[in-house]
Scaffold this active site. Sequence first.
Site, PDB file in Angstrom:
ATOM      1  N   TYR A  48      37.586 -11.616 -51.323  1.00  0.00           N
ATOM      2  CA  TYR A  48      37.042 -10.579 -51.820  1.00  0.00           C
ATOM      3  C   TYR A  48      36.314 -10.112 -52.935  1.00  0.00           C
ATOM      4  O   TYR A  48      35.836 -11.279 -53.361  1.00  0.00           O
ATOM      5  CB  TYR A  48      38.591  -9.380 -51.244  1.00  0.00           C
ATOM      6  CG  TYR A  48      39.331  -9.786 -52.473  1.00  0.00           C
ATOM      7  CD1 TYR A  48      39.442 -10.638 -53.934  1.00  0.00           C
ATOM      8  CD2 TYR A  48      40.398  -9.890 -52.428  1.00  0.00           C
ATOM      9  CE1 TYR A  48      40.119 -10.983 -54.630  1.00  0.00           C
ATOM     10  CE2 TYR A  48      41.366  -9.216 -53.861  1.00  0.00           C
ATOM     11  CZ  TYR A  48      41.420 -10.824 -54.524  1.00  0.00           C
ATOM     12  OH  TYR A  48      42.073 -11.035 -55.478  1.00  0.00           O
ATOM     13  N   GLU A  49      36.072  -8.878 -52.861  1.00  0.00           N
ATOM     14  CA  GLU A  49      34.988  -8.668 -53.745  1.00  0.00           C
ATOM     15  C   GLU A  49      32.863  -9.321 -53.643  1.00  0.00           C
ATOM     16  O   GLU A  49      32.578  -9.528 -53.579  1.00  0.00           O
ATOM     17  CB  GLU A  49      35.091  -8.726 -55.331  1.00  0.00           C
ATOM     18  CG  GLU A  49      35.591  -7.208 -55.902  1.00  0.00           C
ATOM     19  CD  GLU A  49      35.175  -6.191 -55.517  1.00  0.00           C
ATOM     20  OE1 GLU A  49      36.213  -5.551 -55.102  1.00  0.00           O
ATOM     21  OE2 GLU A  49      34.500  -5.644 -55.661  1.00  0.00           O
TER      22      GLU A  49
END
Lengths: 591, 591
Positions: free
Chosen positions: A442-443
């Site tokens: 994620y990110e």
Amino acid sequence: MYRAPVDEIAHTLKHVAGLRAALDAGRLGDLSEDLVDAILGEAGRFATDEVTPLRKIGDEHGAVLKDAAVTTPPGWKDLYRRWTEGGWNALTGPEDFGGQGLPQMLSVAALEMWNSGSMAFAIGPTLTMGAVEALDKHGSDELKATYLEKLVSGEWMGTMNLTEPQAGSDLAALRSRAEPVGDGTYRIFGQKIFITYGEHDFTDNIVHLVLARLPDAPAGTRGISLFLVPKFFVNEDGSLGARNDAFCASIEHKLGIHASPTCTMIYGDGFAKDREPGAIGWLIGEENKGLACMFTMMNNARLAVAMQGVAIAEAARQQALAYAQDRRQGKAAGFDGEGMAPIVHHADVKRNLLTMKALTQVARSIAYSCAHALDMARTGEGDDARHWQERANLLTPVAKAFATDVGVDVASIGVQVHGGMGYIEETGAAALLRDARIAPIYEGTNGIQAIDLVTRKLPLSGGEHVKGYIGELRADIEALRKSNADGFGATAERCNAALDDLAEATDFLQRALADGRQEEALAGATPYLRLFALAAGGAYLVRGALAGEDKARVVLARFFAENLVDEASALKRRVIAGAESLVSADAALAS
Amino acid sequence: MYRAPVDEIAHTLKHVAGLRAALDAGRLGDLSEDLVDAILGEAGRFATDEVTPLRKIGDEHGAVLKDAAVTTPPGWKDLYRRWTEGGWNALTGPEDFGGQGLPQMLSVAALEMWNSGSMAFAIGPTLTMGAVEALDKHGSDELKATYLEKLVSGEWMGTMNLTEPQAGSDLAALRSRAEPVGDGTYRIFGQKIFITYGEHDFTDNIVHLVLARLPDAPAGTRGISLFLVPKFFVNEDGSLGARNDAFCASIEHKLGIHASPTCTMIYGDGFAKDREPGAIGWLIGEENKGLACMFTMMNNARLAVAMQGVAIAEAARQQALAYAQDRRQGKAAGFDGEGMAPIVHHADVKRNLLTMKALTQVARSIAYSCAHALDMARTGEGDDARHWQERANLLTPVAKAFATDVGVDVASIGVQVHGGMGYIEETGAAALLRDARIAPIYEGTNGIQAIDLVTRKLPLSGGEHVKGYIGELRADIEALRKSNADGFGATAERCNAALDDLAEATDFLQRALADGRQEEALAGATPYLRLFALAAGGAYLVRGALAGEDKARVVLARFFAENLVDEASALKRRVIAGAESLVSADAALAS
């Protein structure tokens, strides 16, 4: 269980990342080293004594959804209350709204400790801090007045709503829409997935930041706007009003971070049939500039995720070391006591533990250095500020990708050190691996971080910024040579060789980009990022070992240099000569 | 979902591992290539159509213990019934007892496919096969007559009981005891942990093989005997009699392979108070020679675990590839269709998928080659048999450790390719990682495999065996040079460099052992094993690519040579120059 390594963290901040020099230069206002130590000590105590004991119950119970309401695990709501009462949520928040405005260096160090305590817990406040930042930088005075103070204190939490089923890494494909009502508000319609802490029982209100498209907005990423959508409307006196049409439809059954509710959020599904449909939202920043608003905070969010990697690695390392000191099997050369030897004395276990420690410390050093650069950029001016902002931009993808890979690798080694016990959930070693596995995703996936590093960060200042950085790393090795310090073995030679590899690969990629050989640059991005981190890591470990008299740091730098940094040579060749075999390999991807 | 890659498996068996040459030389009795293909096809069909669909339900339900009875997940008992009815349990069993006596090469290929279908399922029969082997080689005629036929058919299952809480890697610490009754039986007392399928509902009876100490047995591993302890006694007519005092006290809550009941077994706890205490057992082999009995089958068990690594890697690779072909995000150079590109076209995803494929195929090649050596040893005589037994002994630890590391790494990459979806349990990618994580641990940790390789296998035939093996690998690269085949790029050069590294590291370790520098040899064991596997892998991929006209194998060999095999150089330096920094690093392991 985990004990916050406050001394090592403080040493890394001060002597590797540059906190002491920044203090000495008066760059951090009235912050003193004593205050730094006090804050780190208290944050560490909270992580060790308050957060860590609730990690396991969080994993076992997880977050539970019933009738669109999420219940967090037993004790977690109270933990969050103690967290906000301790003022921890306000650590870096803007001072105008009750925040303490402390440097990023302190923030990342504290984040590391809290994430070591429980990643599923610490990720919630991390999202709130991101919302605070976006709102503080881009929100109207009215929105700030209504929401910021309570977000800073933690009385309310914030969320970030980007992903949709068809729009993950590629936000251009985003479809959620926002229709202007005419009174300054917008009606938001759409489905968002993977929304961390999208619904929970920690706070009375939740402030969603939501990306959506206005009618007739341009296609792609230039047609995305950012909206604030509260769970409950806020009356003029600050009390809570009616429920907004923003609901959690489901939560995910995930590999790890079970206590963190990962929500599918539905906006404007028309729950109240007697009202106009749509979740009511307010624009943050300008129309169609939503992605720019998000990007201002995305770097910090990426650094926060880097800290999750460091945090899990540190927690896993401590747990494996404790197990290896306790568990006895067989005989070992280094142990002349009675009976079976603690397995920490077996060469193979030693290699595992040293690898865990070296990788963790390298990841920490890179991440803290990135935070230092952010602080310098914030407190600097003109060219100086620009220089440090470039440094932060350069190091952010390296910190995010390398540290989160390290989190997974070190947690996996931690399971291995435990032997069969590592596979039993009761031990907790496997839970760290399960938690760690999301951070490379994620990110921005780690593949995307690598592409960002190569295509956007290597060209900074006409390609000179990264060269200057490598020069600084070389100076660390030169300082080692000049020091004639004992116990470093072939450290200087090996680390310099890695820096040579880094310089050569950097040149190659910069030329590839300049010559328009984009595909070659993209193909080499992932090995380049790892090469970058390893070469930097050698210099950082040396820097830390030269500051102070601790033999542990010297032998660790040497172990890293003589056992791990050499991977750089293979990575360099992969960057320089690996692309063609990759690009031309489609036949092997048919089945 | 998984589809058994029967063609690739057949190609690897025939052209890489040596099945065709063995058939041509008449070394495999009346087995024909047609029969091989038919068996592989049917085993693949069973894995694809029967086992795979039950993988997920197995993971979700897990095995459940209630009142000392274990219930397997819905549909699993029936799957096991179909499995035995298909004759699959008898594939390699002794022909005198209803087995088909087929070569190990076919066994490992089938094991791979069944483990890809579901590792939690395939591990049960694997244990039974181990029990069959131990009993067939070391059991008395009476024991064989009573138990073997039903174990071979799968009507009953077998277990292996080695580990105790204080005795894991170090079996010398084993405490379970066996008291002679005087009538040829023994009363067994003790607690065994991590007993795979120690209790279940697949079969009416379970045949436990249990390691225990006789009174006054020598201390350490020379005082351990092996006993057969049935769950139910067997009457003279073959029907089941009374319940024995062998009970499952608990099952573990594990990271993965949830459907495989991992039992704590208590022997002789005195459940029937009106009887003399003790679980009744029969000696297998000689007194105090239990470990030798176990060791005869341990190599095969290690190879079976290697197949779990290959199997999970293959299943993860297929699933990631299918996802990457379907999922669309962004634009990619290699895709000129409409809309977003399937992510398989992005360089970074391509790198991941090619890495998965190359590592999987290398692990498979090593494991199948090891099985080939076992078959040659079994069907050979004199020096020839000795040669092939040494080859099997050499390759077993490499197959076990490398393939199981590959299983974890490839499954982890598989999660990454799925992005956020990979972290959601529904997708199944994470479950493969959870399943894979045990394989580097059990049947001797991978660290122990590396020590076995270096300290016991490098010295075989005075150190000449491994040199001969490296010479054979060089011949593959030489064949590539002579072939002038297209598309291999720098494959020959890179693979030869890796073989140089392997040869140099081998010399170094052999000298270290000869000079009594044991600790240095132990310190280098783990990097040496990986170096060994990578260097061998390059040659195996070349061998496979030169046999036949499939461009996919050529580009895969080239990708491996130009991107992955280079790690060998760093590993070599780690072996040769890394030990001192490891041995002297105790200061870094204090905290």
